[in-house]
Design an enzyme around this catalytic site. Structure first.
Site, short mmCIF file in Angstrom:
data_model
loop_
_atom_site.label_atom_id
_atom_site.label_comp_id
_atom_site.label_asym_id
_atom_site.label_seq_id
_atom_site.Cartn_x
_atom_site.Cartn_y
_atom_site.Cartn_z
N PRO A 1 -90.65 6.16 2.45
CA PRO A 1 -91.93 6.98 2.60
C PRO A 1 -92.18 7.63 3.72
O PRO A 1 -91.61 7.12 4.92
CB PRO A 1 -93.02 6.00 2.26
CG PRO A 1 -92.39 4.52 2.53
CD PRO A 1 -90.82 4.72 2.30
N ASN A 2 -92.72 8.80 3.64
CA ASN A 2 -93.37 9.82 4.67
C ASN A 2 -92.02 10.51 5.49
O ASN A 2 -92.26 11.35 6.34
CB ASN A 2 -93.93 9.05 5.84
CG ASN A 2 -95.03 8.34 5.37
OD1 ASN A 2 -95.84 8.99 4.53
ND2 ASN A 2 -95.16 7.03 5.29
N ARG B 1 -93.92 15.19 11.62
CA ARG B 1 -94.33 13.83 11.58
C ARG B 1 -94.02 13.27 12.93
O ARG B 1 -92.96 13.14 13.44
CB ARG B 1 -93.69 13.17 10.67
CG ARG B 1 -93.94 11.54 10.76
CD ARG B 1 -93.24 10.88 9.70
NE ARG B 1 -93.81 9.39 9.79
CZ ARG B 1 -93.15 8.47 9.52
NH1 ARG B 1 -91.84 8.63 8.81
NH2 ARG B 1 -93.58 7.28 9.40
N TYR C 1 -89.90 10.81 15.94
CA TYR C 1 -88.84 11.15 15.03
C TYR C 1 -88.37 12.21 15.16
O TYR C 1 -87.23 12.68 14.47
CB TYR C 1 -89.64 11.02 13.40
CG TYR C 1 -90.25 9.81 13.18
CD1 TYR C 1 -89.45 8.47 13.10
CD2 TYR C 1 -91.55 9.87 13.10
CE1 TYR C 1 -90.20 7.32 12.77
CE2 TYR C 1 -92.36 8.37 12.89
CZ TYR C 1 -91.42 7.41 12.61
OH TYR C 1 -92.38 6.18 12.58
N ASN D 1 -82.55 4.49 4.76
CA ASN D 1 -83.64 4.37 5.84
C ASN D 1 -84.74 4.32 5.01
O ASN D 1 -85.42 4.90 4.24
CB ASN D 1 -83.81 5.59 6.75
CG ASN D 1 -85.21 5.55 7.66
OD1 ASN D 1 -85.93 4.50 7.57
ND2 ASN D 1 -85.21 6.62 8.39
N ALA E 1 -91.21 2.81 6.26
CA ALA E 1 -92.15 1.54 6.38
C ALA E 1 -91.89 0.64 5.45
O ALA E 1 -92.24 -0.71 5.62
CB ALA E 1 -93.54 2.12 6.18
N HIS F 1 -90.34 -2.83 6.67
CA HIS F 1 -91.15 -4.22 7.13
C HIS F 1 -91.98 -4.67 6.12
O HIS F 1 -92.64 -5.78 6.54
CB HIS F 1 -91.93 -3.58 8.45
CG HIS F 1 -91.10 -2.73 9.31
ND1 HIS F 1 -90.21 -2.90 9.96
CD2 HIS F 1 -91.41 -1.42 9.40
CE1 HIS F 1 -89.72 -1.72 10.90
NE2 HIS F 1 -90.58 -0.89 10.31
N ASP G 1 -84.56 -6.80 -2.76
CA ASP G 1 -83.97 -7.66 -4.07
C ASP G 1 -83.12 -6.36 -4.68
O ASP G 1 -82.25 -6.86 -5.37
CB ASP G 1 -85.00 -8.10 -4.42
CG ASP G 1 -85.64 -9.32 -3.91
OD1 ASP G 1 -84.97 -9.86 -3.12
OD2 ASP G 1 -86.31 -10.03 -4.75
N GLU H 1 -78.17 0.48 7.49
CA GLU H 1 -79.56 0.94 7.65
C GLU H 1 -79.73 1.67 8.85
O GLU H 1 -79.09 1.30 9.85
CB GLU H 1 -80.27 -0.69 8.10
CG GLU H 1 -81.70 -0.54 8.20
CD GLU H 1 -82.37 -1.92 8.59
OE1 GLU H 1 -81.75 -2.89 8.14
OE2 GLU H 1 -83.57 -1.82 8.94
N HIS I 1 -82.61 3.73 11.16
CA HIS I 1 -83.98 4.32 11.46
C HIS I 1 -83.74 5.40 12.77
O HIS I 1 -82.98 5.32 13.77
CB HIS I 1 -84.71 3.32 12.11
CG HIS I 1 -84.83 1.88 11.19
ND1 HIS I 1 -85.74 2.09 10.15
CD2 HIS I 1 -83.80 0.96 11.23
CE1 HIS I 1 -85.44 0.96 9.66
NE2 HIS I 1 -84.52 0.41 9.91
N LEU I 2 -84.63 6.44 12.59
CA LEU I 2 -84.71 7.46 13.82
C LEU I 2 -85.08 7.07 15.03
O LEU I 2 -84.36 7.37 16.16
CB LEU I 2 -85.49 8.72 13.39
CG LEU I 2 -84.99 9.33 11.90
CD1 LEU I 2 -85.87 9.34 10.99
CD2 LEU I 2 -84.61 10.75 12.25
N SER I 3 -86.09 6.28 15.08
CA SER I 3 -86.59 5.67 16.09
C SER I 3 -85.96 4.38 16.62
O SER I 3 -85.57 3.67 15.72
CB SER I 3 -88.20 5.68 16.03
OG SER I 3 -88.55 4.48 14.86
N ARG J 1 -90.88 -0.52 19.82
CA ARG J 1 -91.98 -0.07 19.06
C ARG J 1 -92.96 -1.21 19.01
O ARG J 1 -92.83 -2.28 19.41
CB ARG J 1 -91.82 0.91 18.03
CG ARG J 1 -91.20 2.13 18.33
CD ARG J 1 -91.02 3.05 17.18
NE ARG J 1 -92.25 3.58 16.56
CZ ARG J 1 -92.30 4.32 15.75
NH1 ARG J 1 -91.50 4.51 15.03
NH2 ARG J 1 -93.69 4.67 15.28
N ARG K 1 -92.70 -3.59 13.63
CA ARG K 1 -91.51 -2.97 13.28
C ARG K 1 -90.13 -3.82 13.64
O ARG K 1 -89.12 -3.08 13.20
CB ARG K 1 -91.57 -1.60 13.91
CG ARG K 1 -92.70 -0.81 13.44
CD ARG K 1 -92.61 0.83 14.07
NE ARG K 1 -93.83 1.41 14.06
CZ ARG K 1 -94.15 2.08 12.92
NH1 ARG K 1 -93.71 2.13 12.19
NH2 ARG K 1 -95.43 2.61 13.17
#
Ligand code: DQA
Length: 163
Positions: free
Chosen positions: A26-27, A34, A39, A91, A94, A97, A104, A115, A117-119, A124, A128
């Protein structure tokens, strides 16, 4: 902002080439505008294009899928098993977390994944720092911005076609 086009199992031509799936949570459709301090300014369409070009150059099929809905992501993972997807780059955003359900789904298909993540999630907020995915992943790339996706792809390509 460029429009992101999801690719789907139905629309893609059959091929014997290995198939990789990039799953964006999401997002991430908002990338480019954003919170650029976290990001960066690269859009999701640009990330997907760069991945598609690199995969094409290596003779590998690659599809990307983004959704803001947990169920849609879960169903895309289920479809990935039917498609015979060899590896995924994920990725979960959210959902990293929060989502036992997406975890599953990935565990249930057994498709190996990296996996991304950009950040740097560990630099953070404390919420997270925990991921429902990292212990299942081949590895985790976090904090390298959009390059993280390409580095994940390079690793997977090296596994598909070892030199
Ligand atoms: C993210 C990090 C997550 O904590 C966040 O919720 C995101 C993006 C990243 O790529 O840095 O949406 O996965």
């Amino acid at each position: 902002m460029k429009k992101q086009k999801n690719t789907s199992p139905e629309t893609d031509k059959a091929s014997d080439a290995p198939l990789l799936l990039v799953l964006h949570g999401p997002n991430l459709n908002l990338l480019g505008t954003r919170e650029p301090m976290h990001y960066g300014s690269t859009t999701l369409a640009e990330i997907n294009l760069a991945l598609a070009h690199r995969a094409e150059g290596a003779g590998v099929n690659l599809e990307s899928f983004q959704s803001n809905h947990e169920g849609a992501l879960i169903e895309r993972v289920h479809a990935a098993r039917e498609q015979g997807v060899l590896y995924m780059i994920v990725n979960p955003a959210a959902y990293t977390h929060t989502s036992v359900a997406l975890r599953d789904a990935i565990a249930g298909t057994g498709i190996p994944f990296i996996e991304v993540h950009l950040s740097n999630v560990h630099a953070r907020e404390a919420f997270r720092h925990h991921s429902y995915f990292s212990d299942l992943a081949i590895g985790v790339i976090t904090g390298l911005g959009s390059e993280g996706y390409l580095l994940a792809l390079e690793y997977l390509l090296s596994k598909i076609s070892p030199e």
